[in-house]
Design an enzyme around this catalytic site. Structure first.
Site, PDB file in Angstrom:
ATOM      1  N   CYS A 154      55.313  30.960 -12.401  1.00 55.78           N
ATOM      2  CA  CYS A 154      54.130  30.090 -12.413  1.00 55.78           C
ATOM      3  C   CYS A 154      54.311  28.851 -11.536  1.00 55.78           C
ATOM      4  O   CYS A 154      53.358  28.111 -11.302  1.00 55.78           O
ATOM      5  CB  CYS A 154      53.790  29.685 -13.839  1.00 55.78           C
ATOM      6  SG  CYS A 154      53.553  31.113 -14.896  1.00 55.78           S
ATOM      7  N   HIS A 196      49.553  23.645 -13.670  1.00 56.52           N
ATOM      8  CA  HIS A 196      49.542  25.062 -14.054  1.00 56.52           C
ATOM      9  C   HIS A 196      48.750  25.264 -15.343  1.00 56.52           C
ATOM     10  O   HIS A 196      48.975  24.591 -16.350  1.00 56.52           O
ATOM     11  CB  HIS A 196      50.974  25.568 -14.212  1.00 56.52           C
ATOM     12  CG  HIS A 196      51.036  26.934 -14.798  1.00 56.52           C
ATOM     13  ND1 HIS A 196      50.247  27.977 -14.353  1.00 56.52           N
ATOM     14  CD2 HIS A 196      51.780  27.445 -15.812  1.00 56.52           C
ATOM     15  CE1 HIS A 196      50.507  29.058 -15.066  1.00 56.52           C
ATOM     16  NE2 HIS A 196      51.420  28.760 -15.951  1.00 56.52           N
ATOM     17  N   ASN A 211      45.741  32.316 -18.121  1.00 51.49           N
ATOM     18  CA  ASN A 211      46.919  31.912 -17.342  1.00 51.49           C
ATOM     19  C   ASN A 211      47.091  32.922 -16.198  1.00 51.49           C
ATOM     20  O   ASN A 211      47.474  34.067 -16.428  1.00 51.49           O
ATOM     21  CB  ASN A 211      48.140  31.900 -18.276  1.00 51.49           C
ATOM     22  CG  ASN A 211      49.426  31.535 -17.559  1.00 51.49           C
ATOM     23  OD1 ASN A 211      49.493  31.580 -16.335  1.00 51.49           O
ATOM     24  ND2 ASN A 211      50.448  31.204 -18.318  1.00 51.49           N
TER      25      ASN A 211
END
Ligand code: UT7
Length: 333
Positions: A117, A258, A288
């Site tokens: 990520c 993020h 996500n």
């Protein structure tokens, strides 16, 4: 960043690509023992996008890249470098050359970079080095992930969190500072907290000789520990990046962090005493999307006119590895 006569780097275009098929929390409750009442308050996610089987990560990455190039007004043939930040590439030898071919970016060298990520932040930092040394003039960074192809759809602790998507930015060497500071970190001692690994299985080969064979494992995560890590590490790294850039937190118009959990975004905002209105949040719609989440959030805010040329921004990533990092930037030419 450099004040030594070397070129500086500007961020001149951004684009995003999200597949059409949408999976809601109610849909998920038909697959595993979960509910909107559990997912929404704990994560801020209502739905996520799923890449259909006939499309590939390269298709998604190329779509985001084309949008970023169009916004930058740069033809693909002018690119010198393409970095594909992904943990779910179609080709384990590297998928970036396929993105290069799909774009017709015939002059560009292309390679993959994997940092989960944090991949987009690491890749922007990496591309910037090539431009700052004067080796290249134009680079494309694409972050793309299709975590729907790697989660265990029977594991409610992970499958409700992730979605598919891609985001891209174009970087160009110039004379005015676009990248004001970079802070990157890794800590492999926490690697077991979040993994997408290959198990090695022993197989007899010939005689007494055994060979190891890889088997893909689904995503595994210790959510509580990753949460604790994120709310500690992200404000710290943002503070350090702001300090290095000599910029106050209030001077920043947009924080592109993020998109893992709304509670993490809220905790970071609280710790840094930020106006929550300045912290981009799109995870309600996309979940996500791993490395792609930061450029997707940036593209969304630019499209909505909430962030634009001359504005100061912070991008921050965190995740598996463990890896985390932040970049302070000024948007546009
Ligand atoms: O990009 C990668 C970075 N990843 C992250 O940043 C993730 C960070 N962590 C988180 O966002 C949160 O830890 C989660 C959203 C993943 C989980 O929230 P939590 O409040 O930490 O829940 P938990 O894992 O402590 O689980 C609480 C309960 C458990 O039941 P028991 O043991 O208390 O009976 C779980 O089994 O909730 C249960 N549970 C669920 N229930 C319904 C876990 N997942 C689900 C689910 N639906 N999807």
């Amino acid at each position: 960043m450099p004040s030594n006569g070397l070129p500086t780097v500007r961020l001149v275009g951004v684009g995003a690509a999200l597949p059409d098929p949408c999976l809601s929390n109610d849909d998920l409750s038909q697959i595993v023992a979960t509910s909107d009442e559990w997912i929404w308050p704990r994560t801020g996610i209502r739905q996520r996008r799923i890449l259909p089987p006939h499309l590939s990560l390269v298709d998604l990455a190329a779509q985001a890249a084309k949008a970023a190039l169009a916004q930058a007004g740069i033809p693909p043939q002018d690119l010198d470098l393409i970095l594909l930040a992904t943990s779910t590439g179609v080709e384990r030898f590297g998928s970036a050359p396929q993105v290069q071919a799909a774009l017709g970016a015939t002059r560009a060298v292309a390679f993959d970079l994997t940092a989960a990520c944090t991949g987009f932040v690491f890749a922007v930092a990496t591309a910037a080095q090539f431009l700052q040394t004067g080796l290249y003039r134009r680079a494309l960074v694409v972050a793309a992930d299709v975590l729907s192809r790697t989660v265990d759809w029977a594991d409610r602790t992970t499958c409700v969190l992730f979605g598919d998507g891609a985001g891209a930015v174009v970087l160009e060497a110039g004379e005015t500072d676009g990248i004001l500071s970079i802070e990157l970190r890794s800590d492999g001692s926490g690697s077991e907290l979040l993994s997408l690994s290959m198990a090695t299985e022993a197989k007899p080969l010939v005689g007494s000789l055994q060979v190891g064979q890889y088997r893909c494992c689904p995503i595994a995560m210790n959510g509580r520990e990753v949460y604790k890590f994120a709310v500690q590490a992200v404000p710290e790294i943002i503070e350090k990046a702001l300090f290095r850039a000599g910029i106050s937190a209030e001077a920043v118009q947009g924080y592109f962090i993020h998109q893992a959990n709304q509670r993490i975004l809220d905790a970071v905002a609280k710790r840094l005493q930020l106006d929550p209105q300045r912290v981009a949040s799109v995870l309600e719609y996309y979940g996500n999307t791993s490395g792609a989440s930061v450029p997707i959030a940036l593209a969304t805010w630019i499209e909505q006119g909430r962030f634009g040329a001359g504005d100061l921004g912070v991008m921050a990533g965190f995740g598996a590895g463990l890896t985390w990092g932040a970049i302070v930037f000024r948007w546009g030419k």
